[in-house]
Design a protein around this motif. Structure first.
Motif, mmCIF file in Angstrom:
data_model
loop_
_atom_site.group_PDB
_atom_site.id
_atom_site.type_symbol
_atom_site.label_atom_id
_atom_site.label_comp_id
_atom_site.label_asym_id
_atom_site.label_seq_id
_atom_site.Cartn_x
_atom_site.Cartn_y
_atom_site.Cartn_z
ATOM 1 N N ARG A 254 -3.573 2.751 2.528
ATOM 2 C CA ARG A 254 -4.627 2.346 3.581
ATOM 3 C C ARG A 254 -4.215 1.805 4.830
ATOM 4 O O ARG A 254 -4.523 1.608 5.662
ATOM 5 N N ARG A 255 -3.354 0.676 4.210
ATOM 6 C CA ARG A 255 -2.721 -0.334 5.299
ATOM 7 C C ARG A 255 -1.079 -0.278 5.239
ATOM 8 O O ARG A 255 -0.675 0.284 4.156
ATOM 9 N N ILE B 250 -5.416 9.196 1.250
ATOM 10 C CA ILE B 250 -5.088 7.950 1.343
ATOM 11 C C ILE B 250 -5.559 7.121 0.191
ATOM 12 O O ILE B 250 -6.398 6.943 -0.604
ATOM 13 N N VAL B 251 -4.314 6.243 -0.258
ATOM 14 C CA VAL B 251 -4.354 5.458 -1.359
ATOM 15 C C VAL B 251 -4.761 4.024 -0.875
ATOM 16 O O VAL B 251 -4.132 3.386 -0.153
ATOM 17 N N HIS B 252 -5.601 3.472 -1.716
ATOM 18 C CA HIS B 252 -6.027 1.932 -1.301
ATOM 19 C C HIS B 252 -5.204 0.802 -2.289
ATOM 20 O O HIS B 252 -4.711 1.192 -3.193
ATOM 21 N N HIS C 54 -6.827 -5.146 9.486
ATOM 22 C CA HIS C 54 -7.769 -4.143 10.247
ATOM 23 C C HIS C 54 -8.915 -4.187 9.430
ATOM 24 O O HIS C 54 -8.813 -4.121 8.080
ATOM 25 N N TRP C 55 -9.898 -3.713 10.132
ATOM 26 C CA TRP C 55 -11.317 -3.788 9.356
ATOM 27 C C TRP C 55 -11.387 -2.564 8.264
ATOM 28 O O TRP C 55 -11.625 -2.564 7.217
ATOM 29 N N PRO D 243 0.894 -1.250 0.032
ATOM 30 C CA PRO D 243 0.144 -0.012 0.089
ATOM 31 C C PRO D 243 0.819 1.358 0.031
ATOM 32 O O PRO D 243 0.422 2.367 -0.699
ATOM 33 N N SER D 244 2.062 1.269 0.704
ATOM 34 C CA SER D 244 2.773 2.499 0.555
ATOM 35 C C SER D 244 3.536 2.713 -0.783
ATOM 36 O O SER D 244 3.772 3.628 -1.077
#
Ligand SMILES: Nc1ncnc2c1ncn2[C@@H]1O[C@H](COP(=O)(O)OP(=O)(O)OP(=O)(O)O)[C@@H](O)[C@H]1O
Ligand SMILES: [Mg+2]
Length: 139
Positions: free
Chosen positions: A109-110, A137-139, A117-118, A14-15
């Motif tokens: 996002r994570r 926030i990039v998914h 996480h939910w 994600p990063s």
């Protein structure tokens, strides 16, 4: 538009998506990117002067991700700096964004946590609450 872009970079997929988005935006705005990795220094290592070791330990998967990121930025012709700094991720990123007058903070996002996480990870969650600039926030 957004010219001074800060990316929270922990080497996770994600990063990496966040970095790609930041590079694309910086290319459009003729801006620049700082990809910052917060590294936790164990208290003992700090006391025993082993901080360098703690920083080196972050290599491996992170080192590979940084190599990938440098190529990505180079291909786009975007000025992108990678930096590792000791500190707590959410606190460090919000502080650097404010001090260095970044106008956008880009996050995944994570992150690297094995816990799924939910909704969103705790670093991103805290930054959304506390950042003084825009957050993507990039998914
Ligand atoms: N150490 C770090 N340094 C820089 N950026 C980070 C760091 N940790 C997380 N981030 C940023 O925050 C994003 C989300 O990660 P986050 O830590 O919130 O989720 P997680 O690792 O899945 O869960 P946890 O809350 O358990 O850490 C990452 O994609 C990255 O952009
Ligand atoms: Mg995390």
């Amino acid at each position: 538009m957004y010219k001074r872009i800060l990316v929270g970079f922990d080497g996770s997929e994600p990063s990496k998506h966040a970095l790609s988005a930041a590079v694309t935006l910086a290319k459009e705005s003729n801006g620049e990117v700082l990809a910052l990795t917060a590294v936790r220094a164990p208290e003992a290592a700090e006391l025993e002067g082993e901080v360098d070791e703690a920083l080196r330990e972050a290599d491996g998967p992170l080192g590979k991700a940084i190599t990938w990121g440098k190529q990505e930025a180079k291909r786009a012709g975007v000025n992108c700096t990678f930096r590792k700094q000791i500190g707590h991720a959410a606190e460090l990123l919000t502080r650097i964004a404010e001090e260095s007058k970044h106008d956008l903070l880009v996050l995944g996002r994570r992150g690297r946590s094995p816990v799924k996480h939910w909704l969103i990870g705790s670093t991103t969650d805290r930054i959304v609450d506390h950042a003084s600039c825009a957050v993507l926030i990039v998914h």
